[in-house]
Design a protein around this motif. Structure first.
Motif, PDB file in Angstrom:
ATOM      1  N   LEU A 158       0.837  -1.196   0.000  1.00 30.56           N
ATOM      2  CA  LEU A 158       0.000   0.000   0.000  1.00 30.56           C
ATOM      3  C   LEU A 158       0.877   1.253   0.000  1.00 30.56           C
ATOM      4  O   LEU A 158       1.469   1.620   1.019  1.00 30.56           O
ATOM      5  CB  LEU A 158      -0.933   0.005   1.218  1.00 30.56           C
ATOM      6  N   VAL A 159       0.968   1.897  -1.148  1.00 26.27           N
ATOM      7  CA  VAL A 159       1.736   3.136  -1.312  1.00 26.27           C
ATOM      8  C   VAL A 159       0.804   4.169  -1.926  1.00 26.27           C
ATOM      9  O   VAL A 159       0.191   3.919  -2.971  1.00 26.27           O
ATOM     10  CB  VAL A 159       2.966   2.918  -2.211  1.00 26.27           C
ATOM     11  N   LEU A 160       0.686   5.326  -1.299  1.00 22.98           N
ATOM     12  CA  LEU A 160      -0.267   6.346  -1.723  1.00 22.98           C
ATOM     13  C   LEU A 160       0.433   7.677  -1.986  1.00 22.98           C
ATOM     14  O   LEU A 160       1.540   7.920  -1.493  1.00 22.98           O
ATOM     15  CB  LEU A 160      -1.343   6.552  -0.654  1.00 22.98           C
ATOM     16  N   LEU A 161      -0.235   8.534  -2.754  1.00 23.55           N
ATOM     17  CA  LEU A 161       0.261   9.886  -3.003  1.00 23.55           C
ATOM     18  C   LEU A 161      -0.844  10.871  -2.631  1.00 23.55           C
ATOM     19  O   LEU A 161      -1.953  10.810  -3.174  1.00 23.55           O
ATOM     20  CB  LEU A 161       0.647  10.059  -4.475  1.00 23.55           C
ATOM     21  N   PHE A 162      -0.537  11.768  -1.689  1.00 23.80           N
ATOM     22  CA  PHE A 162      -1.506  12.762  -1.230  1.00 23.80           C
ATOM     23  C   PHE A 162      -1.176  14.142  -1.803  1.00 23.80           C
ATOM     24  O   PHE A 162      -0.004  14.530  -1.863  1.00 23.80           O
ATOM     25  CB  PHE A 162      -1.481  12.865   0.296  1.00 23.80           C
ATOM     26  N   VAL A 163      -2.213  14.876  -2.181  1.00 19.56           N
ATOM     27  CA  VAL A 163      -2.087  16.289  -2.549  1.00 19.56           C
ATOM     28  C   VAL A 163      -2.866  17.085  -1.509  1.00 19.56           C
ATOM     29  O   VAL A 163      -4.070  16.876  -1.315  1.00 19.56           O
ATOM     30  CB  VAL A 163      -2.643  16.572  -3.959  1.00 19.56           C
ATOM     31  N   MET A 164      -2.169  17.985  -0.806  1.00 17.61           N
ATOM     32  CA  MET A 164      -2.756  18.742   0.298  1.00 17.61           C
ATOM     33  C   MET A 164      -2.657  20.239   0.019  1.00 17.61           C
ATOM     34  O   MET A 164      -1.789  20.689  -0.737  1.00 17.61           O
ATOM     35  CB  MET A 164      -2.015  18.447   1.604  1.00 17.61           C
ATOM     36  N   ASN A 165      -3.538  21.038   0.631  1.00 24.25           N
ATOM     37  CA  ASN A 165      -3.332  22.473   0.594  1.00 24.25           C
ATOM     38  C   ASN A 165      -2.409  22.866   1.748  1.00 24.25           C
ATOM     39  O   ASN A 165      -2.059  22.035   2.585  1.00 24.25           O
ATOM     40  CB  ASN A 165      -4.655  23.232   0.625  1.00 24.25           C
ATOM     41  N   HIS A 166      -2.033  24.143   1.802  1.00 16.74           N
ATOM     42  CA  HIS A 166      -1.020  24.550   2.784  1.00 16.74           C
ATOM     43  C   HIS A 166      -1.546  24.511   4.220  1.00 16.74           C
ATOM     44  O   HIS A 166      -0.764  24.602   5.176  1.00 16.74           O
ATOM     45  CB  HIS A 166      -0.499  25.948   2.460  1.00 16.74           C
ATOM     46  N   GLU A 167      -2.880  24.354   4.382  1.00 15.35           N
ATOM     47  CA  GLU A 167      -3.458  24.270   5.714  1.00 15.35           C
ATOM     48  C   GLU A 167      -3.542  22.826   6.212  1.00 15.35           C
ATOM     49  O   GLU A 167      -3.982  22.579   7.341  1.00 15.35           O
ATOM     50  CB  GLU A 167      -4.856  24.908   5.716  1.00 15.35           C
ATOM     51  N   GLY A 168      -3.169  21.882   5.356  1.00 13.78           N
ATOM     52  CA  GLY A 168      -3.162  20.486   5.765  1.00 13.78           C
ATOM     53  C   GLY A 168      -4.404  19.719   5.378  1.00 13.78           C
ATOM     54  O   GLY A 168      -4.606  18.584   5.841  1.00 13.78           O
ATOM     55  N   ASN A 169      -5.253  20.309   4.532  1.00 15.61           N
ATOM     56  CA  ASN A 169      -6.467  19.632   4.086  1.00 15.61           C
ATOM     57  C   ASN A 169      -6.207  18.826   2.824  1.00 15.61           C
ATOM     58  O   ASN A 169      -5.558  19.307   1.890  1.00 15.61           O
ATOM     59  CB  ASN A 169      -7.579  20.652   3.824  1.00 15.61           C
ATOM     60  N   GLN A 170      -6.709  17.609   2.800  1.00 15.55           N
ATOM     61  CA  GLN A 170      -6.502  16.722   1.653  1.00 15.55           C
ATOM     62  C   GLN A 170      -7.346  17.156   0.462  1.00 15.55           C
ATOM     63  O   GLN A 170      -8.534  17.396   0.590  1.00 15.55           O
ATOM     64  CB  GLN A 170      -6.848  15.288   2.048  1.00 15.55           C
ATOM     65  N   GLU A 171      -6.713  17.252  -0.717  1.00 15.67           N
ATOM     66  CA  GLU A 171      -7.425  17.584  -1.946  1.00 15.67           C
ATOM     67  C   GLU A 171      -7.594  16.379  -2.859  1.00 15.67           C
ATOM     68  O   GLU A 171      -8.643  16.195  -3.459  1.00 15.67           O
ATOM     69  CB  GLU A 171      -6.701  18.718  -2.685  1.00 15.67           C
ATOM     70  N   ARG A 172      -6.549  15.567  -2.966  1.00 12.25           N
ATOM     71  CA  ARG A 172      -6.621  14.357  -3.789  1.00 12.25           C
ATOM     72  C   ARG A 172      -5.726  13.281  -3.184  1.00 12.25           C
ATOM     73  O   ARG A 172      -4.775  13.584  -2.463  1.00 12.25           O
ATOM     74  CB  ARG A 172      -6.143  14.612  -5.237  1.00 12.25           C
ATOM     75  N   VAL A 173      -6.041  12.029  -3.505  1.00 11.03           N
ATOM     76  CA  VAL A 173      -5.179  10.925  -3.114  1.00 11.03           C
ATOM     77  C   VAL A 173      -5.140   9.929  -4.265  1.00 11.03           C
ATOM     78  O   VAL A 173      -6.166   9.632  -4.872  1.00 11.03           O
ATOM     79  CB  VAL A 173      -5.663  10.253  -1.802  1.00 11.03           C
ATOM     80  N   TYR A 174      -3.938   9.473  -4.587  1.00 14.05           N
ATOM     81  CA  TYR A 174      -3.734   8.508  -5.672  1.00 14.05           C
ATOM     82  C   TYR A 174      -3.326   7.165  -5.069  1.00 14.05           C
ATOM     83  O   TYR A 174      -2.538   7.125  -4.130  1.00 14.05           O
ATOM     84  CB  TYR A 174      -2.624   8.965  -6.615  1.00 14.05           C
ATOM     85  N   GLY A 175      -3.862   6.090  -5.644  1.00 12.87           N
ATOM     86  CA  GLY A 175      -3.479   4.750  -5.218  1.00 12.87           C
ATOM     87  C   GLY A 175      -4.457   4.089  -4.285  1.00 12.87           C
ATOM     88  O   GLY A 175      -4.334   2.896  -3.990  1.00 12.87           O
TER      89      GLY A 175
END
Length: 322
Positions: A158-175
């Protein structure tokens, strides 16, 4: 069939010329300065907005160091032909990236990213916590998005890629959604381009650095680059170990075993490549880019052979055309 080494070099030269002509690429790369470090390997490299550099081996060493600087992570300035260490830390680092505020984000042990704030040398917590996952790589985009590759220690598949905003909120996750056929082995380096694509080094053999570069769109893998047949063979496999985006929105990939910089466009297609050994640079392990006025500067950190007593070097190069 016996192939002379000179023929291989000639074939590579012709292939590069043909590739450059087809894509109308004219690249100039010149070594401006060469610096001797006291590191066995410059595996971590980033440029701060104050023109200082972050370099390091990424390893935490046992024991107390009374004389000299720690080698895990160093903040340095280049003065003439020498490197001046401003501060140093004995810390394990998997990855580093500089924010638009000139803070340094650090991937180290634990589920939370650490940071060194601008004008400070103290390590503190960030808002970016990925529990139960362990971060492995980090990249800060020009829009101040935080992209982090993580793994699950209890489930290595299980390997994931997270895209976050500068406040720490998740916008997207891959995998996470297996129906989209997005999976990774080990994410070790990340960059992005202005069209929204994310480039990452997916290491399939963490000991030998074999792997590929995946290019992600909004919700799918749009390309996978596994090297070039002229350079990468069964004897000399593709070993992508670092990557960075140029002002022209191309991506430079350091292929450490081949001593080659592969240059891809923002869609992940090869447009040219450069032999670093011909520039006197052996073992390109880390790369980063900076602007000096209107000029683009490429920094390359090297690693030496394990059996060698030599220390690694840092190179400052001017780059034009990509």
């Amino acid at each position: 069939m016996i192939i002379d080494i000179k023929e291989i070099g000639l074939f590579c030269d012709k292939s590069v010329s043909a590739l450059n002509a087809e894509n109308k690429v004219s690249v100039e790369l010149h070594v401006v300065k060469e610096f001797q470090t006291k590191l066995e390997c410059v595996s971590r490299l980033a440029v701060s907005l104050d023109d200082s550099l972050w370099i390091g081996q990424g390893e935490q060493k046992k024991g107390v160091r009374i004389f000299g600087s720690h080698t895990g992570l160093q903040n340095v300035k280049t003065v003439g032909k020498k490197i001046h260490v401003i501060s140093s830390l004995n810390i394990l680092t998997h990855g580093i990236s500089v924010t638009p505020n000139n803070d340094l984000l650090i991937v180290t042990e634990g589920t939370r990213l650490k940071q060194i704030k601008n004008q400070s040398n103290k390590i503190t917590d960030t808002v970016f916590d990925f529990q139960p996952y362990q971060p492995q790589a980090v990249h800060v985009t020009r829009e101040n998005k935080i992209i982090v590759g993580v793994c699950d220690d209890s489930d290595t598949s299980l390997v994931l890629l997270f895209v976050m905003n500068h406040e720490g909120n998740q916008e997207r996750v891959y995998g996470e959604d297996k129906t989209k056929n997005i999976s990774f082995t080990a994410i070790s380096r990340i960059t992005d381009t202005s069209n929204g694509n994310i480039f990452l080094v997916d290491t399939t053999d963490i000991t030998e650095f074999y792997g590929n570069v995946k290019v992600l769109g909004m919700d799918t893998i749009i390309n996978t680059y596994s090297g070039n047949t002229v350079i990468n063979t069964e004897v000399k496999l593709f070993t992508p170990i670092s990557l960075a985006t140029t002002p022209a929105d191309n991506v430079i990939i350091a292929d450490i075993d081949s001593n080659v910089l592969h240059i891809l466009n923002s869609s992940g297609e090869l447009i040219t490549f450069i032999n670093t050994f011909e520039k006197g640079i052996d073992g390109p392990h880390s790369i980063c880019l900076a602007m000096a006025g209107q000029f683009c500067i490429l920094y390359i950190g090297t690693s030496t052979n394990i059996a060698s007593k030599d220390k690694s070097k840092l190179y400052k190069l001017s780059i034009v055309g990509i």
